[in-house]
Design a protein around this motif. Structure first.
Motif, PDB file in Angstrom:
ATOM      1  N   VAL A 295       0.863  -1.176   0.000  1.00  0.00           N
ATOM      2  CA  VAL A 295       0.000   0.000   0.000  1.00  0.00           C
ATOM      3  C   VAL A 295       0.898   1.224   0.000  1.00  0.00           C
ATOM      4  O   VAL A 295       1.837   1.307   0.800  1.00  0.00           O
ATOM      5  N   TRP A 296       0.620   2.160  -0.900  1.00  0.00           N
ATOM      6  CA  TRP A 296       1.388   3.397  -0.996  1.00  0.00           C
ATOM      7  C   TRP A 296       0.567   4.565  -0.477  1.00  0.00           C
ATOM      8  O   TRP A 296      -0.633   4.444  -0.251  1.00  0.00           O
ATOM      9  N   ASN A 297       1.232   5.718  -0.341  1.00  0.00           N
ATOM     10  CA  ASN A 297       0.607   6.881   0.273  1.00  0.00           C
ATOM     11  C   ASN A 297       0.637   8.065  -0.682  1.00  0.00           C
ATOM     12  O   ASN A 297       1.594   8.247  -1.430  1.00  0.00           O
ATOM     13  N   SER A 298      -0.441   8.848  -0.668  1.00  0.00           N
ATOM     14  CA  SER A 298      -0.435  10.128  -1.378  1.00  0.00           C
ATOM     15  C   SER A 298      -0.122  11.231  -0.374  1.00  0.00           C
ATOM     16  O   SER A 298      -0.296  11.061   0.831  1.00  0.00           O
ATOM     17  N   ILE A 299       0.348  12.371  -0.875  1.00  0.00           N
ATOM     18  CA  ILE A 299       0.777  13.467  -0.009  1.00  0.00           C
ATOM     19  C   ILE A 299       0.010  14.722  -0.395  1.00  0.00           C
ATOM     20  O   ILE A 299      -0.041  15.094  -1.573  1.00  0.00           O
ATOM     21  N   GLY A 300      -0.591  15.373   0.600  1.00  0.00           N
ATOM     22  CA  GLY A 300      -1.381  16.571   0.347  1.00  0.00           C
ATOM     23  C   GLY A 300      -0.552  17.830   0.368  1.00  0.00           C
ATOM     24  O   GLY A 300      -0.696  18.656   1.278  1.00  0.00           O
ATOM     25  N   ALA A 301       0.344  17.981  -0.609  1.00  0.00           N
ATOM     26  CA  ALA A 301       1.190  19.170  -0.713  1.00  0.00           C
ATOM     27  C   ALA A 301       1.378  19.504  -2.184  1.00  0.00           C
ATOM     28  O   ALA A 301       1.302  18.630  -3.052  1.00  0.00           O
ATOM     29  N   ASP A 302       1.624  20.777  -2.473  1.00  0.00           N
ATOM     30  CA  ASP A 302       1.845  21.196  -3.860  1.00  0.00           C
ATOM     31  C   ASP A 302       2.971  20.379  -4.484  1.00  0.00           C
ATOM     32  O   ASP A 302       3.981  20.080  -3.841  1.00  0.00           O
TER      33      ASP A 302
END
Length: 334
Positions: A260-267
């Motif tokens: 499972v991979w992760n997304s990042i909430g940054a520009d």
């Protein structure tokens, strides 16, 4: 079009099964306890929110949100070219777990039993063994519900595919051996002390108030310690708490093994997904779907179960549980 029709018929079949046989066990003589999850009535649909466009909140939700990109417009590299899209954030139902003491019992699939040969049987409660302690098996399902319902159409913004059994702890030698599991979590030796475990009280309080503390990654909040990444717990005074603990451990294990991979909430960072060996706890939620579905709310990892758990933990249960896992998704919508 064919995929959409197939998904509709599949969901209708599950919905009818949930309506006509809401709590009927599988008909096989060796079946365990379980029920089919109804993808319409058993899902907390308001847990899809908050939904954001950049840092702009489009819809509020039952729980606090995590960080999001500041700009709603993102320019992402695509090979030697670039693509422009909208940075959206939402909570995606992406997995389900069975928690069971009986090997091979698929709790969320009607309780039918897979013959796995000679595998260990879990234990629960201090009455089941001389020393305090428990052991549960966990099954991990891919559950791309948003894809089936075609709610979001951008392929980069949701998990695709079919419902699938992705992981069975019965066939994983690391799950029932705390020493062998050190191969993938050697840092566990650093947190087996009173100071590290005492810090988990702060994580439990933060999770119950809204979001867990990701820097305290060795803590599972009110459920106890994340380590070791096995099906064993040191004691059980609530089967519900133990089932949540091993579910959260399995989510951590899936991250650690790169499944499972992760997304990042940054520009800019929002353009891709990334391996995350340490689980970002604040980006995960859960809700119960078995044996007593809780379609009215969802909860952060590590939150206390005192306000909702009593009615979902009957003493007559065989201690089989099922959970739907929600993960925060930040992506660039085309």
């Amino acid at each position: 079009m064919r995929r959409q029709l197939s998904a509709v018929f599949f969901l209708l079949g599950l919905a009818l099964a949930g309506v006509l046989l809401p709590s009927s066990p599988a008909v096989a003589s060796d079946a365990g306890e379980g029920r089919w999850v109804n993808p319409i009535s058993d899902v907390c649909w308001k847990c899809l929110f908050p939904m954001t466009l950049g840092s702009i909140k489009l819809a509020s939700g039952p729980q606090p949100d995590t960080s999001n990109p500041s700009s709603p417009i993102q320019i992402c590299p695509m090979g030697v070219l670039y693509r422009i899209g909208l940075a959206i954030g939402f909570w995606e139902p992406m997995a389900m777990t069975d928690v069971t003491r009986e090997p091979g019992v698929m709790v969320n699939m009607g309780g039918f039993k897979i013959d796995l040969g000679r595998t260990g049987t879990g234990t629960a409660g201090q009455s089941d063994r001389p020393a305090a302690g428990t052991f549960y098996h966990v099954h991990w399902y891919k559950y791309p519900l948003i894809w089936w319902l075609n709610i979001i159409t951008s392929l980069g913004c949701l998990q695709t595919g079919d419902m699938d059994i992705a992981y069975l702890s019965e066939v994983d030698p690391l799950w029932n051996d705390s020493t062998l599991s050190m191969l993938i979590n050697p840092e566990a030796a650093l947190f087996g002390n009173l100071i590290a475990q005492g810090a988990c009280a702060a994580d439990a309080a933060a999770a119950s108030a809204g979001l867990p503390l990701s820097p305290l990654f060795w803590c599972a909040g009110a459920q106890g310690s994340v380590y070791p990444l096995t099906g064993y717990t040191s004691g059980e005074f609530s089967p519900l708490e133990s089932s949540l603990l091993v579910t959260e451990r399995m989510a951590f294990k899936m991250h650690r093994e790169g499944l499972v991979w992760n997304s990042i909430g940054a520009d800019n960072a929002v353009c891709n997904q990334y391996p995350s060996p340490i689980i970002p706890k604040e980006r995960w939620r859960y809700q119960m779907v078995n044996m007593q579905p809780e379609a009215s709310s969802c909860h952060p990892f590590g939150a206390s179960t005192q306000l909702w758990g009593t009615s979902h933990n009957p003493p007559s249960s065989k201690k089989n549980f099922g959970y739907l896992l929600w993960r925060k998704r930040n992506c660039v919508f085309l």
